[in-house]
Design a protein around this motif. Structure first.
Motif, PDB file in Angstrom:
ATOM      1  N   ALA A 285     -65.533  25.506  42.248  1.00 33.70           N
ATOM      2  CA  ALA A 285     -66.423  26.301  41.397  1.00 33.70           C
ATOM      3  C   ALA A 285     -67.616  25.454  40.996  1.00 33.70           C
ATOM      4  O   ALA A 285     -67.479  24.263  40.694  1.00 33.70           O
ATOM      5  CB  ALA A 285     -65.674  26.770  40.158  1.00 33.70           C
ATOM      6  N   VAL A 286     -68.791  26.039  41.002  1.00 34.89           N
ATOM      7  CA  VAL A 286     -70.017  25.364  40.573  1.00 34.89           C
ATOM      8  C   VAL A 286     -70.450  26.050  39.276  1.00 34.89           C
ATOM      9  O   VAL A 286     -70.934  27.190  39.305  1.00 34.89           O
ATOM     10  CB  VAL A 286     -71.124  25.473  41.643  1.00 34.89           C
ATOM     11  CG1 VAL A 286     -72.378  24.731  41.172  1.00 34.89           C
ATOM     12  CG2 VAL A 286     -70.627  24.934  42.971  1.00 34.89           C
ATOM     13  N   ALA A 287     -70.237  25.372  38.157  1.00 35.59           N
ATOM     14  CA  ALA A 287     -70.455  25.984  36.844  1.00 35.59           C
ATOM     15  C   ALA A 287     -71.868  26.539  36.711  1.00 35.59           C
ATOM     16  O   ALA A 287     -72.847  25.873  37.029  1.00 35.59           O
ATOM     17  CB  ALA A 287     -70.191  24.960  35.742  1.00 35.59           C
ATOM     18  N   GLY A 288     -71.954  27.780  36.259  1.00 37.26           N
ATOM     19  CA  GLY A 288     -73.238  28.414  36.038  1.00 37.26           C
ATOM     20  C   GLY A 288     -73.941  28.882  37.288  1.00 37.26           C
ATOM     21  O   GLY A 288     -75.062  29.392  37.217  1.00 37.26           O
ATOM     22  N   GLN A 289     -73.305  28.713  38.461  1.00 35.49           N
ATOM     23  CA  GLN A 289     -73.973  29.095  39.709  1.00 35.49           C
ATOM     24  C   GLN A 289     -73.089  29.975  40.594  1.00 35.49           C
ATOM     25  O   GLN A 289     -73.516  31.016  41.078  1.00 35.49           O
ATOM     26  CB  GLN A 289     -74.406  27.848  40.488  1.00 35.49           C
ATOM     27  CG  GLN A 289     -75.474  27.022  39.771  1.00 35.49           C
ATOM     28  CD  GLN A 289     -76.041  25.935  40.652  1.00 35.49           C
ATOM     29  OE1 GLN A 289     -75.971  25.997  41.881  1.00 35.49           O
ATOM     30  NE2 GLN A 289     -76.597  24.902  40.022  1.00 35.49           N
ATOM     31  N   GLY A 290     -71.855  29.567  40.853  1.00 40.64           N
ATOM     32  CA  GLY A 290     -70.993  30.342  41.737  1.00 40.64           C
ATOM     33  C   GLY A 290     -69.834  29.493  42.235  1.00 40.64           C
ATOM     34  O   GLY A 290     -69.212  28.761  41.463  1.00 40.64           O
ATOM     35  N   ALA A 291     -69.566  29.561  43.547  1.00 43.27           N
ATOM     36  CA  ALA A 291     -68.454  28.798  44.123  1.00 43.27           C
ATOM     37  C   ALA A 291     -68.741  28.524  45.599  1.00 43.27           C
ATOM     38  O   ALA A 291     -69.562  29.202  46.236  1.00 43.27           O
ATOM     39  CB  ALA A 291     -67.154  29.584  43.965  1.00 43.27           C
ATOM     40  N   LYS A 292     -68.030  27.533  46.145  1.00 41.53           N
ATOM     41  CA  LYS A 292     -68.156  27.217  47.573  1.00 41.53           C
ATOM     42  C   LYS A 292     -66.788  26.873  48.126  1.00 41.53           C
ATOM     43  O   LYS A 292     -65.873  26.479  47.375  1.00 41.53           O
ATOM     44  CB  LYS A 292     -69.138  26.071  47.786  1.00 41.53           C
ATOM     45  CG  LYS A 292     -68.807  24.787  47.030  1.00 41.53           C
ATOM     46  CD  LYS A 292     -69.925  23.761  47.189  1.00 41.53           C
ATOM     47  CE  LYS A 292     -69.623  22.486  46.401  1.00 41.53           C
ATOM     48  NZ  LYS A 292     -70.705  21.477  46.531  1.00 41.53           N
ATOM     49  N   ALA A 293     -66.629  27.028  49.441  1.00 47.75           N
ATOM     50  CA  ALA A 293     -65.344  26.747  50.081  1.00 47.75           C
ATOM     51  C   ALA A 293     -65.559  26.621  51.585  1.00 47.75           C
ATOM     52  O   ALA A 293     -66.599  27.036  52.135  1.00 47.75           O
ATOM     53  CB  ALA A 293     -64.341  27.865  49.767  1.00 47.75           C
ATOM     54  N   MET A 294     -64.571  26.044  52.263  1.00 49.26           N
ATOM     55  CA  MET A 294     -64.612  25.881  53.721  1.00 49.26           C
ATOM     56  C   MET A 294     -63.911  27.083  54.373  1.00 49.26           C
ATOM     57  O   MET A 294     -62.817  27.472  53.988  1.00 49.26           O
ATOM     58  CB  MET A 294     -63.919  24.605  54.128  1.00 49.26           C
ATOM     59  CG  MET A 294     -64.563  23.320  53.571  1.00 49.26           C
ATOM     60  SD  MET A 294     -66.222  23.022  54.186  1.00 49.26           S
ATOM     61  CE  MET A 294     -65.874  22.659  55.925  1.00 49.26           C
ATOM     62  N   ILE A 295     -64.587  27.695  55.377  1.00 52.52           N
ATOM     63  CA  ILE A 295     -64.004  28.782  56.175  1.00 52.52           C
ATOM     64  C   ILE A 295     -64.230  28.448  57.650  1.00 52.52           C
ATOM     65  O   ILE A 295     -65.386  28.296  58.081  1.00 52.52           O
ATOM     66  CB  ILE A 295     -64.645  30.147  55.835  1.00 52.52           C
ATOM     67  CG1 ILE A 295     -64.457  30.482  54.346  1.00 52.52           C
ATOM     68  CG2 ILE A 295     -64.040  31.252  56.699  1.00 52.52           C
ATOM     69  CD1 ILE A 295     -65.142  31.763  53.911  1.00 52.52           C
ATOM     70  N   ASP A 296     -63.141  28.293  58.386  1.00 49.05           N
ATOM     71  CA  ASP A 296     -63.222  27.956  59.832  1.00 49.05           C
ATOM     72  C   ASP A 296     -64.061  26.711  60.072  1.00 49.05           C
ATOM     73  O   ASP A 296     -64.876  26.635  61.014  1.00 49.05           O
ATOM     74  CB  ASP A 296     -63.804  29.139  60.623  1.00 49.05           C
ATOM     75  CG  ASP A 296     -62.897  30.363  60.589  1.00 49.05           C
ATOM     76  OD1 ASP A 296     -61.669  30.178  60.431  1.00 49.05           O
ATOM     77  OD2 ASP A 296     -63.414  31.484  60.704  1.00 49.05           O
ATOM     78  N   GLY A 297     -63.913  25.722  59.210  1.00 52.08           N
ATOM     79  CA  GLY A 297     -64.588  24.452  59.397  1.00 52.08           C
ATOM     80  C   GLY A 297     -66.031  24.417  58.944  1.00 52.08           C
ATOM     81  O   GLY A 297     -66.719  23.420  59.131  1.00 52.08           O
TER      82      GLY A 297
END
Length: 652
Positions: free
Chosen positions: A399-411
């Motif tokens: 989670a990126v506070a105040g902005q959103g989120a990120k994650a790895m999908i299929d590398g």
């Protein structure tokens, strides 16, 4: 703050009528009066002899109910006021004088029952303030100059002190963010449907809920001066300043009661002013006048109609807290409505998905939902609901506070977030900015899906998902029904931004809409409507609506989803959260008023007719008794039509 609000509650009863001495237990006396009246009627019906047995029950019933009426009537007389209680005392006394104990007992029971229903509403402001107090934590985490942290009572924290607000906790004081980013649910104060992003320099309100990030903030108001404290003050002030609702029969009693007594005295004294008149005859005629004028039918016109109307609405899931509010709702000419949870669903919903690449709308939604699986942000949850079953798996969620989120999908590294997140990755172009302007102008919340720059991959925006609070399915139809019921103006008052409010108002068919409002601004708009239209209702469901609900002539709370504060402050609660029930309440209120007025007019015509017969020598005391009893019975039967005709509240 807690000490301050105790002062507010002392004067926030909001009940115009002096129902009874507070030391007298109302509920047991009303129950006793009802049971004793019922037993007396039963004994009379089966013909138990001697007659005094049934009459003794009527006498006890009259005493039980009369303890809630006669003391108040006596106090009114001492103040030279002739209100409904005085009229009631005259009616009961007159009924016993003509040996109609059953009528006296029934009248006093029904009247005391209607007063009991009304008095229960008198404590609502105190309960509303209590629920408001529960919104703020009693302590805060104080950050000392040394950097040490300790828990401190909110009353001991001064302006300029620094506090730490952990994720998921309620904000204890009004403050400004010094460091950290997060999202804050401001619905309790502003009514906004979507949490607001907070970063250094942003304002925080006591009673709101911090989201996923930890915040460090500088206090800008003492606990007693916070926005929430001002809401509490507004509720108390509104209850005190609200123009007192006055029942139709109260106004009537001020004219009728003295007119009857003065006329009777004038008739009795006629032989002293005119020669040749027999004093005995004219004193008898004076007594006949008092008997004919015995206001049982007039007094019973209000409580029977009110109890019938309240019961009729209760069967529809509309709870009215007192007779004055049922009469007042029949006079409404304008209504103010909150947006979130009242006109709208109160939760974000996916509106559209706009591809900015070779990704299809479905692929954008699947990737966004895969990342959002780990988030409980309202926008993320709306996307997940729209995506349904997931086929992609995301790893390394962050989670990126105040902005959103990120994650790895299929590398590959993907992100889902706001405008700032796209800018920070350096992948937001002028062309994309132009395309985003249209959904933003409509007040939609945007979630941008992007492929983040990493290793040898070039970053780019893949698509945008528009999310917004949407209309309740019944909203447009309910508002049309309100106009059809005689409401001339419907105004939306919301803490949400003006663009969103204008869009919702246009979709719903609302006459005017005002956004970016704090609770005190809503109060100002309600007062403006009262100045323009006289009788104004307010429909709301949140804490921020409480002052406006208290200010309006009639406050409606969305009972099932509404906050405890809104429900306690309002005069009418919609237990099924069906906005269309407001139109039903208005129609039943109008019909109740019409029946009360008809009953009073009918009773007066009957009495005037028999009075004329008495003066011409065609009516004696027994005919006066018959006229009074018959009129009372017909008035009761007419009032009970409110209970029978449930499916057509607008009917005759």
């Amino acid at each position: 703050m807690h000490q301050q609000t105790c002062e507010v509650t002392k004067s926030a009863c909001g009940c115009e009528h002096n129902h009874s001495d507070s030391k007298i237990p109302q509920l047991p006396l009303v129950i006793a009066s009802g049971i004793l009246t019922g037993l007396g009627l039963l004994l009379q019906w089966i013909g138990i002899s001697p007659e005094w047995v049934a009459k003794s029950f009527f006498g006890l019933a009259t005493i039980a109910g009369g303890l809630l009426v006669f003391p108040v009537a006596w106090k009114a007389l001492l103040k030279f006021k002739l209100d409904i209680n005085v009229l009631m005392a005259v009616a009961v006394t007159g009924a016993w004088m003509i040996d109609e104990g059953a009528e006296a007992a029934a009248v006093v029971f029904l009247f005391s029952l209607s007063e009991l229903l009304e008095s229960w509403a008198g404590q609502r402001a105190r309960k509303a303030v209590k629920t408001l107090l529960d919104l703020t934590p009693p302590t805060a985490i104080l950050v000392e100059e040394s950097g040490a942290k300790r828990e401190s009572a909110v009353e001991d924290i001064r302006i300029g002190d620094e506090i730490l607000i952990k994720s998921g906790s309620r904000i204890p004081l009004d403050a400004v963010v010094i460091s950290g980013t997060s999202t804050v649910d401001q619905a309790p104060i502003t009514g906004e449907s979507v949490p607001v992003e907070k970063s250094p320099g942003a304002s925080l309100y006591a009673g709101t809920i911090n989201g996923g990030g930890s915040l460090r903030a500088r206090v800008i108001e003492l606990a007693r001066d916070s926005k929430l404290s001002k809401i509490i003050e507004l509720v108390g002030e509104a209850e005190n300043l609200k123009p007192p609702a006055q029942r139709f029969v109260d106004k009537f009693a001020k004219i009728y009661t003295p007119a009857v007594f003065l006329t009777a005295i004038a008739i009795a004294l006629a032989p002293l002013m005119f020669d040749g008149l027999d004093s005995g005859t004219w004193i008898y005629r004076s007594l006949v006048l008092l008997v004919i004028a015995c206001p049982c039918a007039l007094v019973i016109a209000t409580p029977v109609s009110i109890v019938s109307g309240i019961t009729s609405l209760a069967r529809r899931g509309v709870l009215v807290k007192g007779g004055v509010y049922l009469e007042a709702v029949g006079k409404l000419r304008a209504i103010a409505v909150d947006k979130t949870g009242t006109i709208t669903q109160g939760a974000p919903k996916l509106i559209e998905t706009i591809p900015f690449s070779d990704f299809s709308a479905e692929e954008i939604l699947r990737h966004a939902a895969a990342i959002n699986t780990h988030s409980n942000h309202p926008i993320a949850m709306a996307i997940n609901r729209a995506a349904g079953e997931l086929e992609l798996t995301a790893t390394d969620f962050q989670a990126v506070a105040g902005q959103g989120a990120k994650a790895m999908i299929d590398g590959h590294l993907f992100f889902i977030g706001n405008h700032k997140m796209a800018h920070d990755y350096g992948i937001c172009s002028p062309e994309i900015e132009k395309q985003l302007s249209e959904p933003e102008s409509k007040g939609y919340s945007l979630a941008i899906l992007g492929h983040a720059p990493h290793q040898n991959c070039v970053g780019k925006i893949l698509g945008v998902i528009s999310v917004a609070d949407t209309l309740r399915p019944d909203a447009s139809d309910a508002l049309k029904r309100l106009h059809a019921a005689g409401i001339e103006k419907i105004a939306m008052l919301s803490g949400d931004n003006q663009r969103t409010v204008s869009r919702i108002a246009s979709e719903a068919g609302i006459d005017e809409a005002h956004g970016d409002l704090m609770p005190e601004d809503k109060v100002a708009h309600v007062r403006r409507l009262i100045d323009d239209y006289g009788h104004v209702g307010m429909i709301g469901d949140g804490v921020n609506d409480a002052p406006a609900l208290a200010t309006a002539n009639v406050g409606f709370a969305m009972g099932a989803i509404g906050s405890d504060t809104a429900i306690e402050t309002a005069d009418i609660a919609l237990m099924q959260d069906d906005l269309g029930k407001v139109a039903e309440a208005v129609l039943v209120g109008k019909r109740t008023l019409a029946i009360i007025r008809f009953n009073i007019a009918f009773a007066l015509i009957i009495k005037a007719l028999f009075l004329l017969l008495a003066f011409t020598g065609f009516a004696g005391l027994w005919m006066a008794i018959l006229a009074d009893t018959g009129a009372t019975l017909l008035v009761i039967l007419n009032s009970l039509r409110l209970l029978i005709d449930q499916k057509s509240p607008s009917g005759g």
